[in-house]
Design a protein around this motif. Sequence first.
Motif, PDB file in Angstrom:
ATOM      1  N   ASP A   1       0.838  -1.207   0.065  1.00  0.00           N
ATOM      2  CA  ASP A   1       0.185   0.097  -0.223  1.00  0.00           C
ATOM      3  C   ASP A   1       0.947   1.186   0.117  1.00  0.00           C
ATOM      4  OD1 ASP A   1      -2.236  -1.359   0.141  1.00  0.00           O
ATOM      5  OD2 ASP A   1      -2.447  -1.532   2.185  1.00  0.00           O
TER       6      ASP A   1
ATOM      7  N   LYS B   1       2.139  -0.048  -4.604  1.00  0.00           N
ATOM      8  CA  LYS B   1       0.820   0.550  -5.568  1.00  0.00           C
ATOM      9  C   LYS B   1       0.952   1.745  -6.047  1.00  0.00           C
ATOM     10  CE  LYS B   1      -4.200   0.460  -4.629  1.00  0.00           C
ATOM     11  NZ  LYS B   1      -4.344   1.556  -5.447  1.00  0.00           N
ATOM     12  N   PRO B   2       1.501   2.689  -5.449  1.00  0.00           N
ATOM     13  CA  PRO B   2       1.899   3.916  -6.255  1.00  0.00           C
ATOM     14  C   PRO B   2       2.535   3.871  -7.599  1.00  0.00           C
ATOM     15  CG  PRO B   2       2.205   4.657  -4.055  1.00  0.00           C
ATOM     16  CD  PRO B   2       1.887   2.854  -4.030  1.00  0.00           C
TER      17      PRO B   2
ATOM     18  N   ILE C   1       2.542   0.763  -9.390  1.00  0.00           N
ATOM     19  CA  ILE C   1       1.799   0.187 -10.239  1.00  0.00           C
ATOM     20  C   ILE C   1       0.551   1.033 -10.857  1.00  0.00           C
ATOM     21  CG2 ILE C   1      -0.111  -1.772  -9.966  1.00  0.00           C
ATOM     22  CD1 ILE C   1       2.946  -2.842 -10.018  1.00  0.00           C
ATOM     23  N   ASP C   2       0.146   1.990  -9.996  1.00  0.00           N
ATOM     24  CA  ASP C   2      -0.867   2.593 -10.440  1.00  0.00           C
ATOM     25  C   ASP C   2      -0.406   3.662 -11.751  1.00  0.00           C
ATOM     26  OD1 ASP C   2      -2.762   1.880  -8.839  1.00  0.00           O
ATOM     27  OD2 ASP C   2      -2.651   3.360  -7.333  1.00  0.00           O
ATOM     28  N   LYS C   3       0.829   4.163 -11.509  1.00  0.00           N
ATOM     29  CA  LYS C   3       1.452   4.795 -12.319  1.00  0.00           C
ATOM     30  C   LYS C   3       1.820   4.162 -13.708  1.00  0.00           C
ATOM     31  CE  LYS C   3       5.646   7.784 -12.642  1.00  0.00           C
ATOM     32  NZ  LYS C   3       6.936   8.262 -12.033  1.00  0.00           N
TER      33      LYS C   3
ATOM     34  N   CYS D   1       1.349   0.904 -14.771  1.00  0.00           N
ATOM     35  CA  CYS D   1       0.562  -0.401 -15.146  1.00  0.00           C
ATOM     36  C   CYS D   1      -0.678  -0.361 -15.522  1.00  0.00           C
ATOM     37  CB  CYS D   1       0.936  -1.642 -14.155  1.00  0.00           C
ATOM     38  SG  CYS D   1       2.753  -1.728 -13.624  1.00  0.00           S
ATOM     39  N   MET D   2      -1.625   0.508 -14.628  1.00  0.00           N
ATOM     40  CA  MET D   2      -2.950   0.634 -14.670  1.00  0.00           C
ATOM     41  C   MET D   2      -3.604   0.809 -16.132  1.00  0.00           C
ATOM     42  SD  MET D   2      -3.703  -0.917 -11.937  1.00  0.00           S
ATOM     43  CE  MET D   2      -5.465  -0.909 -12.164  1.00  0.00           C
ATOM     44  N   SER D   3      -2.924   1.407 -16.945  1.00  0.00           N
ATOM     45  CA  SER D   3      -3.556   1.794 -18.165  1.00  0.00           C
ATOM     46  C   SER D   3      -3.936   0.658 -19.076  1.00  0.00           C
ATOM     47  CB  SER D   3      -2.469   2.578 -19.107  1.00  0.00           C
ATOM     48  OG  SER D   3      -1.361   1.879 -19.324  1.00  0.00           O
TER      49      SER D   3
ATOM     50  N   ASP E   1      -6.103  -2.671 -15.967  1.00  0.00           N
ATOM     51  CA  ASP E   1      -7.275  -2.014 -14.896  1.00  0.00           C
ATOM     52  C   ASP E   1      -8.310  -2.956 -14.790  1.00  0.00           C
ATOM     53  OD1 ASP E   1      -8.171  -2.087 -17.627  1.00  0.00           O
ATOM     54  OD2 ASP E   1      -8.558   0.150 -17.461  1.00  0.00           O
TER      55      ASP E   1
ATOM     56  N   ASN F   1      -5.625  -8.069 -13.406  1.00  0.00           N
ATOM     57  CA  ASN F   1      -6.061  -6.772 -12.935  1.00  0.00           C
ATOM     58  C   ASN F   1      -5.061  -6.351 -11.640  1.00  0.00           C
ATOM     59  OD1 ASN F   1      -7.308  -4.606 -11.699  1.00  0.00           O
ATOM     60  ND2 ASN F   1      -9.213  -5.464 -10.925  1.00  0.00           N
TER      61      ASN F   1
ATOM     62  N   GLY G   1      -4.913  -3.819 -10.062  1.00  0.00           N
ATOM     63  CA  GLY G   1      -5.295  -2.938  -9.118  1.00  0.00           C
ATOM     64  C   GLY G   1      -6.000  -3.526  -7.928  1.00  0.00           C
TER      65      GLY G   1
END
Length: 262
Positions: free
Chosen positions: A109, A113-114, A116-118, A120-122, A125, A133, A135
């Motif tokens: 967390d 996660k920051p 991954i969000d930056k 990979c999430m494109s 998701d 997924n 996320g």
Amino acid sequence: MTDGALHRHYLHYSELPYSMRVLYTAALLVLSLGYLFALVYIFHTYAGRAGGSPNMMSYDDLVVAYAGSGKGSRLESALRGPMSTMLPPDESQPIVAWVQAGADRARYDKDIKPVIDKRCMSCHDGSNPHIANLGNWETMKKLTEQDTGADIFTLVRVSHIHLFGLTFIFFIVGLIFSHAYVRPVWFKCVVIAVPYVCLTCDIFSWYIVKVFPPSAWVTMGAGAVMGMSFALMWLISMYQLWFSKTPKPVAQRSGAETMIVG
């Protein structure tokens, strides 16, 4: 299956109306484009899975994909293989270190996660059911477990897609190729039948790799022969559709060497 008189139901491309020849040509062009994209996707998916160069697909990459690396996790394999260019080293190495340290939720967390969000999430998701997924914590936790390769149900899902899809593709290409004038006839029949044999060997070798890794050579060989069969049928069909003269036996049967318009 003699090479003598033409079969009474055989029609060469020159005996077909232009409308059918245009239809066959359009189908061949679009199918060849789809086959090319499929090869690019396969290369992108498997190249570098074993930790080697992401610009070269190898036997070891296939073994890791189907049987697992036997060490590390699927997330590590991805970060060191096909996803190695998606994150800079200063961001991917902390993720690998986190996995090797036990993949605890608190550090995930805070630090993981920051990233991954930056990065990979494109793509990851959850909108594509065929892509993990990232996320979702439960999914992420599974990816940090020891890499055992594709599970059986994933192989079953991919198998039925390949069996249906490639059967239709080679049926269409084979049907078009059946109008080509190729001798000996037995060779023509072999070219039409070989892709189906290779497809079956290819699919079943995926499962066998998990217990007998050298069968990955079967996977590679079957895929290569399928590609060569597709290319051979495509080239012969396109050439005889538009560029070659009417074969002499066909011209003698029809009584003319000009192509039929319709």
